[in-house]
Design an enzyme around this catalytic site. Structure first.
Site, PDB file in Angstrom:
ATOM      1  N   HIS A 189     -11.406   5.405   3.462  1.00  0.00           N
ATOM      2  CA  HIS A 189     -11.991   4.649   2.352  1.00  0.00           C
ATOM      3  C   HIS A 189     -11.040   3.481   2.079  1.00  0.00           C
ATOM      4  O   HIS A 189     -10.067   3.608   1.341  1.00  0.00           O
ATOM      5  CB  HIS A 189     -12.122   5.540   1.116  1.00  0.00           C
ATOM      6  CG  HIS A 189     -12.493   4.784  -0.130  1.00  0.00           C
ATOM      7  ND1 HIS A 189     -13.664   4.076  -0.255  1.00  0.00           N
ATOM      8  CD2 HIS A 189     -11.827   4.616  -1.296  1.00  0.00           C
ATOM      9  CE1 HIS A 189     -13.705   3.515  -1.451  1.00  0.00           C
ATOM     10  NE2 HIS A 189     -12.601   3.812  -2.104  1.00  0.00           N
TER      11      HIS A 189
ATOM     12  N   ARG B  61       0.840  -1.204   0.000  1.00  0.00           N
ATOM     13  CA  ARG B  61       0.000   0.000   0.000  1.00  0.00           C
ATOM     14  C   ARG B  61       0.873   1.251   0.000  1.00  0.00           C
ATOM     15  O   ARG B  61       0.551   2.245  -0.656  1.00  0.00           O
ATOM     16  CB  ARG B  61      -0.897  -0.027   1.241  1.00  0.00           C
ATOM     17  CG  ARG B  61      -1.977   1.041   1.216  1.00  0.00           C
ATOM     18  CD  ARG B  61      -3.141   0.625   2.105  1.00  0.00           C
ATOM     19  NE  ARG B  61      -4.187   1.635   2.060  1.00  0.00           N
ATOM     20  CZ  ARG B  61      -4.284   2.622   2.935  1.00  0.00           C
ATOM     21  NH1 ARG B  61      -3.411   2.746   3.903  1.00  0.00           N
ATOM     22  NH2 ARG B  61      -5.265   3.501   2.841  1.00  0.00           N
TER      23      ARG B  61
ATOM     24  N   ARG C 107     -23.359   1.902  -1.067  1.00  0.00           N
ATOM     25  CA  ARG C 107     -23.418   0.434  -1.033  1.00  0.00           C
ATOM     26  C   ARG C 107     -24.101  -0.047   0.240  1.00  0.00           C
ATOM     27  O   ARG C 107     -24.914  -0.991   0.209  1.00  0.00           O
ATOM     28  CB  ARG C 107     -22.002  -0.142  -1.131  1.00  0.00           C
ATOM     29  CG  ARG C 107     -21.367   0.011  -2.512  1.00  0.00           C
ATOM     30  CD  ARG C 107     -19.877  -0.276  -2.482  1.00  0.00           C
ATOM     31  NE  ARG C 107     -19.311  -0.307  -3.843  1.00  0.00           N
ATOM     32  CZ  ARG C 107     -18.030  -0.133  -4.112  1.00  0.00           C
ATOM     33  NH1 ARG C 107     -17.159   0.083  -3.137  1.00  0.00           N
ATOM     34  NH2 ARG C 107     -17.604  -0.172  -5.369  1.00  0.00           N
TER      35      ARG C 107
END
Length: 316
Positions: A176, A89, A152
């Protein structure tokens, strides 16, 4: 002077082109400029989208350069690299911050004074980077945050309860990403606390349902990517929704990513929480009540983001 009917989209990949298509249909703008490192790609997308204008509202759509963004009301930044197999990441963060170092200074040098909407991932880190690099007031730089994750969540709760998702009021907060969480304690359906409404509909195993739905929300992108290799329609609709809130000065509440200035004890970090959005960008953040467990999740999410931010060079 800002042209209130002009938008720019930087990055013409799947997300950028889908967002441009959604914005063309929105009726919010009369001019849209597309910018991409691959100029021919931007030209092709502009041509493809503009051919739909006879079925929508009159609009000028063209490929351009950063010289064309100075008077835009909103710039949507979708440009960024996707995470590759085996890449950490932090590797992705450094790569995309590097891309932002080539984009944001050009936006700043154009004299742009509008709203900067960051959509590229990891969106919270890149929103923070854009705030650092752009020279814009912090309230005029926002990230798409957990707006799509929240949509969602509303959709899945609507399916679970057999109710219109527009009547579901619940938020995904935090980063997020993998450390996001659902703020169940404040969730309601049509003004009725979520657990009460669930029992009205015959659902009583609240913890199991919450765990399942939250996990499904978190894994939605992974599932879609596994099946079709990218996600872009949902985020394009999220971009349209945020732009609508800004252009119509709605003062509506959306869980965008913005710079924390003391909310929940958080500072100097961009993270997603319910925020009133209007013509000037961030009006104020809305510190919804959180349970002790949710507060711990929020601070854990913030700590994970901070650990990444502390390892990144943001100097343009």
């Amino acid at each position: 002077m800002i042209n209130d009917r002009k938008v720019a989209v930087v990055g013409c990949g799947f997300v950028g082109s889908s967002s441009a298509f959604a914005l063309m249909q929105s009726g919010l703008f009369s001019e849209m400029v597309l910018i991409d490192v691959d100029a021919k790609r931007a030209e092709g997308e502009a041509l493809d989208i503009v051919h739909g204008v006879p079925f929508a509202s009159p609009m000028k759509i063209y490929a351009g350069t950063y010289d064309d963004v100075a008077d835009a009301a909103i710039i949507v930044v979708t440009a960024g690299a996707a995470q590759k197999p085996g890449e950490t990441r932090l590797d992705l963060v450094n790569k995309n911050v590097g891309i932002f170092k080539s984009i944001i200074p050009q936006i700043r040098e154009s004299g742009f004074k509008g709203i900067l909407l960051v959509v590229a991932n990891p969106v919270d880190v890149l929103t923070y980077a854009a705030i650092r690099m752009s020279g814009l007031p912090e309230g005029r730089v926002i990230g798409s945050g957990t707006v799509l994750d929240t949509a969602r969540l509303k959709y899945m709760l609507g399916e679970h309860l057999d109710v219109d998702p527009r009547d579901v009021h619940a938020y995904i907060m935090g980063e997020h990403g993998d450390s996001e969480f659902a703020a169940w304690s404040s969730a309601m359906v049509a003004g009725v606390p979520l657990n009460t409404f669930c029992e009205m509909r015959g659902h009583r195993d609240h913890k199991a349902a919450e765990a399942r739905i939250a996990e499904n929300v978190k894994n939605s992108a992974y599932e879609i990517i596994e099946k079709k290799h990218a996600t872009y329609y949902g985020i394009a609709m999220s971009v349209k929704r945020i732009c609508t809130a800004i252009m119509r000065d709605e003062d509506c509440v959306l869980p965008v990513s913005s710079l924390m200035v003391g909310e929940y004890g958080l500072n100097d970090i961009a993270i997603s929480m319910p925020t009133i959005i209007g013509k000037g960008g961030v009006v104020c953040r809305v510190p919804v009540a959180l349970s002790d467990d949710e507060m711990a999740q929020l601070h854990g999410s913030a700590d994970a983001l901070k650990a990444i931010i502390d390892q990144v060079d943001f100097e343009a």
